[in-house]
Design a protein around this motif. Structure first.
Motif, short mmCIF file in Angstrom:
data_model
loop_
_atom_site.label_atom_id
_atom_site.label_comp_id
_atom_site.label_asym_id
_atom_site.label_seq_id
_atom_site.Cartn_x
_atom_site.Cartn_y
_atom_site.Cartn_z
N ALA A 38 0.82 -1.07 -0.05
CA ALA A 38 -0.05 0.01 0.11
C ALA A 38 0.89 1.33 -0.08
CB ALA A 38 -0.92 0.12 1.20
N ILE A 39 1.81 1.15 0.71
CA ILE A 39 2.94 2.31 0.84
C ILE A 39 3.68 2.66 -0.67
CG2 ILE A 39 4.98 3.24 1.70
CD1 ILE A 39 2.73 3.22 3.63
N GLU A 47 5.03 10.16 -6.89
CA GLU A 47 6.12 10.31 -7.79
C GLU A 47 5.71 10.53 -9.25
OE1 GLU A 47 10.05 7.61 -6.06
OE2 GLU A 47 8.61 6.88 -7.11
N THR A 48 4.61 10.33 -9.49
CA THR A 48 3.96 10.58 -10.92
C THR A 48 3.01 11.71 -10.75
OG1 THR A 48 2.17 8.85 -10.51
CG2 THR A 48 4.25 8.14 -11.78
N ARG A 49 2.86 12.34 -9.77
CA ARG A 49 2.29 13.66 -9.52
C ARG A 49 0.64 13.39 -9.44
NH1 ARG A 49 5.76 17.82 -9.06
NH2 ARG A 49 7.72 17.50 -9.59
N ARG A 50 0.25 12.25 -9.06
CA ARG A 50 -1.32 11.74 -9.12
C ARG A 50 -1.61 11.93 -7.66
NH1 ARG A 50 -1.63 6.50 -9.70
NH2 ARG A 50 0.44 5.89 -10.17
N TYR A 51 -1.67 13.32 -7.30
CA TYR A 51 -1.62 13.73 -5.92
C TYR A 51 -3.13 13.50 -5.06
CZ TYR A 51 2.72 16.09 -6.43
OH TYR A 51 4.01 16.30 -6.61
N GLY A 52 -4.09 13.51 -6.09
CA GLY A 52 -5.57 12.92 -5.61
C GLY A 52 -5.73 11.70 -5.30
N GLU A 53 -5.24 10.90 -6.06
CA GLU A 53 -5.12 9.36 -5.77
C GLU A 53 -4.06 9.10 -4.60
OE1 GLU A 53 -3.19 5.47 -7.90
OE2 GLU A 53 -3.97 6.95 -9.17
N ALA A 54 -3.29 9.59 -4.35
CA ALA A 54 -2.12 9.72 -3.41
C ALA A 54 -2.90 10.03 -2.18
CB ALA A 54 -0.81 10.30 -3.57
N MET A 55 -3.65 11.13 -2.05
CA MET A 55 -4.23 11.81 -0.85
C MET A 55 -5.25 10.82 -0.32
SD MET A 55 -4.60 14.00 1.50
CE MET A 55 -4.18 15.89 1.01
N ASN A 56 -6.20 10.08 -1.21
CA ASN A 56 -7.04 9.10 -0.93
C ASN A 56 -6.45 7.69 -0.28
OD1 ASN A 56 -9.24 10.87 -1.90
ND2 ASN A 56 -9.07 9.85 -3.79
N ALA A 57 -5.48 7.45 -0.90
CA ALA A 57 -4.77 6.35 -0.23
C ALA A 57 -4.13 6.58 1.10
CB ALA A 57 -3.75 5.67 -1.33
N VAL A 59 -5.05 8.77 3.47
CA VAL A 59 -6.37 8.98 4.31
C VAL A 59 -6.57 7.63 4.49
CG1 VAL A 59 -8.50 9.70 4.74
CG2 VAL A 59 -6.88 11.16 3.56
N SER A 60 -6.67 6.57 3.86
CA SER A 60 -7.17 5.22 3.82
C SER A 60 -6.23 4.48 4.63
CB SER A 60 -7.58 4.59 2.49
OG SER A 60 -7.97 3.16 2.82
#
Length: 323
Positions: A38-39, A47-57, A59-60
């Motif tokens: 998960a990390i 690293e690919t600047r998909r910050y929305g996806e990263a933020m959701n992951a 928080v989860s």
């Protein structure tokens, strides 16, 4: 597990602040903290600047960890960091103090080598003069004079102490003369490195007895010029021992605060000791001496004159120069 949680909290806040530099700095640390798919997915998204996806992951993942991770008082982490900083300061002071004491020891050994026999003769003649003077006064006055008896005792003690120091210095010199110069430098370097890892003033209270024993072994090996033993002790400290410092072992806030206070007192005491050392005549001499050989020649002449003067006093007093 606490480090990944803290790093992801920082990254979460950095995303909200739109701070790429903080995110990048934490990613490099996060990679080595934990092996978790998960990390890894979070890192890849960052690293690919998909910050929305990263933020959701993030928080989860944080929510999942909070359900299984015990809460830790943030004051404990702060106190551990404060103590670690103080330990680093104390370690540097101990190392500086040890380096100066080693420099003084080396100079004293040189002094013994160049001037030891002459100084021993001075003390021997003073002892003879004090003993003979006491006997002569006792014969004349039918009893010993307290001050002269004290002078005799002090002269004896000074002579015996000096002879003991001479013998120890001679043994150290013999050990070190049998070593190559590279080995002598290596011995000093490894001894300092090992002593910083197990010095009794730096370890947790529960390990002081063990640290005292290891320091004694290190010091004895240094005196013998025993490089293999010092290597083995250092390897044991680096590979086989669990962390010995209090900042790595303590997790109780009360004990941490107590250790912080103790370490601050040790630092103050050591700083005072270093200031006092800087004012001592022996250190002022060693630290400013430009030409040791010229100094030893000068002292040799002065001691030779003292020996001649003492022998003259013994002769003029009608005393026997006996050992």
């Amino acid at each position: 597990m606490s480090k990944p949680i803290k790093r992801l909290e920082i990254i979460k806040n950095a995303i909200e602040l739109e701070d790429d530099e903080i995110i990048a700095s934490q990613i490099s640390h996060l990679k080595g903290d934990i092996d978790d798919p998960a990390i890894d997915a979070i890192i890849q998204a960052l690293e690919t600047r998909r910050y929305g996806e990263a933020m959701n992951a993030i928080v989860s993942w944080l929510q999942s960890q909070r359900s299984i991770t015990h809460w830790q008082d943030p004051r404990i982490a702060a106190s551990k960091l404060e103590l670690k900083t103080l330990e680093t300061q104390l370690r540097a002071l101990i190392d500086a103090r040890n380096a100066r004491l080693a420099q003084l020891d080396e100079f004293n050994d040189l002094y013994m080598q160049h001037l030891g026999p002459l100084m021993a003769e001075v003390l021997r003649l003073r002892k003879i003069l004090a003993e003979a003077t006491l006997r002569k006064r006792a014969a004349m006055c039918h009893g010993e004079d307290t001050r002269e008896r004290q002078a005799r005792d002090e002269a004896r003690e000074q002579y015996e102490t000096w002879r003991d120091q001479q013998q120890k210095a001679q043994k150290r010199r013999e050990h070190h003369e049998n070593m190559a110069q590279e080995d002598r430098h290596e011995l000093k370097r490894l001894w300092r490195q090992a002593s910083k890892l197990c010095h009794p003033d730096l370890v947790d209270d529960a390990l002081k007895a063990e640290a005292n024993e290891m320091m004694a072994q290190l010091n004895q090996a240094r005196q013998r010029g025993d490089l293999p033993t010092i290597r083995n002790l250092l390897a044991r400290l680096m590979r086989e021992h669990e962390p010995m410092t209090a900042s790595e072992r303590l997790n109780d806030l009360t004990l941490l605060l107590r250790k912080i206070s103790d370490t601050q007192r040790q630092i103050t005491s050591l700083q005072t000791e270093m200031l006092a050392l800087e004012k001592e005549k022996s250190w002022l001499l060693v630290s400013t001496l430009a030409d040791p050989q010229a100094y030893f020649r000068q002292q040799e002449k002065a001691l030779s004159n003292t020996i001649a003067s003492l022998r003259k006093r013994i002769f003029e007093s009608g005393l026997d120069e006996v050992a």
